[in-house]
Write a protein that holds these residues in place. Sequence first.
Motif, PDB file in Angstrom:
ATOM      1  N   ALA A   1      19.600 -11.240  14.795  1.00 20.71           N
ATOM      2  CA  ALA A   1      20.414 -12.436  15.011  1.00 20.71           C
ATOM      3  C   ALA A   1      21.568 -12.512  14.011  1.00 20.71           C
ATOM      4  O   ALA A   1      22.714 -12.801  14.391  1.00 20.71           O
ATOM      5  CB  ALA A   1      19.543 -13.689  14.911  1.00 20.71           C
ATOM      6  N   GLU A   2      21.292 -12.240  12.733  1.00 16.17           N
ATOM      7  CA  GLU A   2      22.340 -12.297  11.715  1.00 16.17           C
ATOM      8  C   GLU A   2      23.375 -11.194  11.921  1.00 16.17           C
ATOM      9  O   GLU A   2      24.573 -11.425  11.741  1.00 16.17           O
ATOM     10  CB  GLU A   2      21.733 -12.198  10.315  1.00 16.17           C
ATOM     11  CG  GLU A   2      20.988 -13.443   9.900  1.00 16.17           C
ATOM     12  CD  GLU A   2      20.359 -13.328   8.521  1.00 16.17           C
ATOM     13  OE1 GLU A   2      20.479 -12.264   7.869  1.00 16.17           O
ATOM     14  OE2 GLU A   2      19.745 -14.309   8.085  1.00 16.17           O
TER      15      GLU A   2
ATOM     16  N   GLY B   1       0.803  -1.215   0.000  1.00 16.56           N
ATOM     17  CA  GLY B   1       0.000   0.000   0.000  1.00 16.56           C
ATOM     18  C   GLY B   1       0.833   1.261   0.000  1.00 16.56           C
ATOM     19  O   GLY B   1       0.444   2.263   0.586  1.00 16.56           O
ATOM     20  N   GLY B   2       2.011   1.196  -0.629  1.00 11.93           N
ATOM     21  CA  GLY B   2       2.890   2.356  -0.705  1.00 11.93           C
ATOM     22  C   GLY B   2       3.724   2.599   0.541  1.00 11.93           C
ATOM     23  O   GLY B   2       4.457   3.576   0.605  1.00 11.93           O
ATOM     24  N   LYS B   3       3.636   1.719   1.531  1.00 11.38           N
ATOM     25  CA  LYS B   3       4.401   1.871   2.767  1.00 11.38           C
ATOM     26  C   LYS B   3       5.266   0.638   2.998  1.00 11.38           C
ATOM     27  O   LYS B   3       4.852  -0.479   2.744  1.00 11.38           O
ATOM     28  CB  LYS B   3       3.474   2.088   3.956  1.00 11.38           C
ATOM     29  CG  LYS B   3       2.680   3.366   3.818  1.00 11.38           C
ATOM     30  CD  LYS B   3       1.853   3.644   5.033  1.00 11.38           C
ATOM     31  CE  LYS B   3       1.104   4.945   4.783  1.00 11.38           C
ATOM     32  NZ  LYS B   3       0.465   5.440   5.966  1.00 11.38           N
ATOM     33  N   ARG B   4       6.462   0.865   3.497  1.00  6.35           N
ATOM     34  CA  ARG B   4       7.381  -0.241   3.750  1.00  6.35           C
ATOM     35  C   ARG B   4       7.012  -0.900   5.067  1.00  6.35           C
ATOM     36  O   ARG B   4       6.867  -0.241   6.095  1.00  6.35           O
ATOM     37  CB  ARG B   4       8.820   0.272   3.787  1.00  6.35           C
ATOM     38  CG  ARG B   4       9.841  -0.853   3.727  1.00  6.35           C
ATOM     39  CD  ARG B   4      11.222  -0.325   3.448  1.00  6.35           C
ATOM     40  NE  ARG B   4      11.393   0.166   2.105  1.00  6.35           N
ATOM     41  CZ  ARG B   4      11.728  -0.591   1.052  1.00  6.35           C
ATOM     42  NH1 ARG B   4      11.901  -1.878   1.202  1.00  6.35           N
ATOM     43  NH2 ARG B   4      11.887  -0.047  -0.117  1.00  6.35           N
ATOM     44  N   ARG B   5       6.862  -2.228   5.039  1.00  8.36           N
ATOM     45  CA  ARG B   5       6.466  -3.020   6.208  1.00  8.36           C
ATOM     46  C   ARG B   5       7.422  -4.191   6.390  1.00  8.36           C
ATOM     47  O   ARG B   5       8.100  -4.615   5.470  1.00  8.36           O
ATOM     48  CB  ARG B   5       5.058  -3.594   6.025  1.00  8.36           C
ATOM     49  CG  ARG B   5       3.995  -2.596   5.704  1.00  8.36           C
ATOM     50  CD  ARG B   5       3.645  -1.799   6.898  1.00  8.36           C
ATOM     51  NE  ARG B   5       2.559  -0.868   6.583  1.00  8.36           N
ATOM     52  CZ  ARG B   5       1.957  -0.138   7.465  1.00  8.36           C
ATOM     53  NH1 ARG B   5       2.296  -0.222   8.719  1.00  8.36           N
ATOM     54  NH2 ARG B   5       1.019   0.707   7.115  1.00  8.36           N
ATOM     55  N   THR B   6       7.432  -4.735   7.598  1.00  7.78           N
ATOM     56  CA  THR B   6       8.203  -5.936   7.901  1.00  7.78           C
ATOM     57  C   THR B   6       7.447  -6.735   8.950  1.00  7.78           C
ATOM     58  O   THR B   6       6.373  -6.344   9.394  1.00  7.78           O
ATOM     59  CB  THR B   6       9.628  -5.589   8.365  1.00  7.78           C
ATOM     60  OG1 THR B   6      10.430  -6.769   8.347  1.00  7.78           O
ATOM     61  CG2 THR B   6       9.648  -4.954   9.740  1.00  7.78           C
ATOM     62  N   THR B   7       8.017  -7.859   9.348  1.00  8.50           N
ATOM     63  CA  THR B   7       7.400  -8.698  10.372  1.00  8.50           C
ATOM     64  C   THR B   7       8.335  -8.793  11.573  1.00  8.50           C
ATOM     65  O   THR B   7       9.532  -8.506  11.466  1.00  8.50           O
ATOM     66  CB  THR B   7       7.136 -10.119   9.840  1.00  8.50           C
ATOM     67  OG1 THR B   7       8.392 -10.720   9.489  1.00  8.50           O
ATOM     68  CG2 THR B   7       6.210 -10.099   8.628  1.00  8.50           C
ATOM     69  N   VAL B   8       7.787  -9.228  12.674  1.00 12.95           N
ATOM     70  CA  VAL B   8       8.605  -9.444  13.871  1.00 12.95           C
ATOM     71  C   VAL B   8       9.647 -10.532  13.587  1.00 12.95           C
ATOM     72  O   VAL B   8      10.808 -10.404  13.981  1.00 12.95           O
ATOM     73  CB  VAL B   8       7.711  -9.806  15.081  1.00 12.95           C
ATOM     74  CG1 VAL B   8       8.546 -10.257  16.261  1.00 12.95           C
ATOM     75  CG2 VAL B   8       6.845  -8.606  15.467  1.00 12.95           C
ATOM     76  N   ALA B   9       9.254 -11.568  12.864  1.00 13.30           N
ATOM     77  CA  ALA B   9      10.194 -12.650  12.536  1.00 13.30           C
ATOM     78  C   ALA B   9      11.364 -12.124  11.700  1.00 13.30           C
ATOM     79  O   ALA B   9      12.516 -12.512  11.929  1.00 13.30           O
ATOM     80  CB  ALA B   9       9.475 -13.772  11.794  1.00 13.30           C
ATOM     81  N   ALA B  10      11.099 -11.239  10.750  1.00 14.02           N
ATOM     82  CA  ALA B  10      12.169 -10.669   9.928  1.00 14.02           C
ATOM     83  C   ALA B  10      13.087  -9.795  10.777  1.00 14.02           C
ATOM     84  O   ALA B  10      14.310  -9.811  10.592  1.00 14.02           O
ATOM     85  CB  ALA B  10      11.577  -9.865   8.776  1.00 14.02           C
TER      86      ALA B  10
END
Length: 74
Positions: free
Chosen positions: A62-63, A47-56
Amino acid sequence: MTSNSQYLPLHAAVAQVINAPVNRVTAWRWATRPNRYGVQLQSWIIGGKRRTTVAAAEKYIAESTAAANAASRS
């Protein structure tokens, strides 16, 4: 991602993982370019906005930590 993944604003997902506020610009930078160890936060434009997840966000942290630890041992 799995169907039960919740896509959140970048800073909100990272804040959930570290249990502290994070600046929006910091989270945006993590998602738009790799850090010094070559790790980048996985994100999607929805929807034109950058999103992520808690898992990501957990994977990014961690990485990044593993890469920093390996670099300090060298």
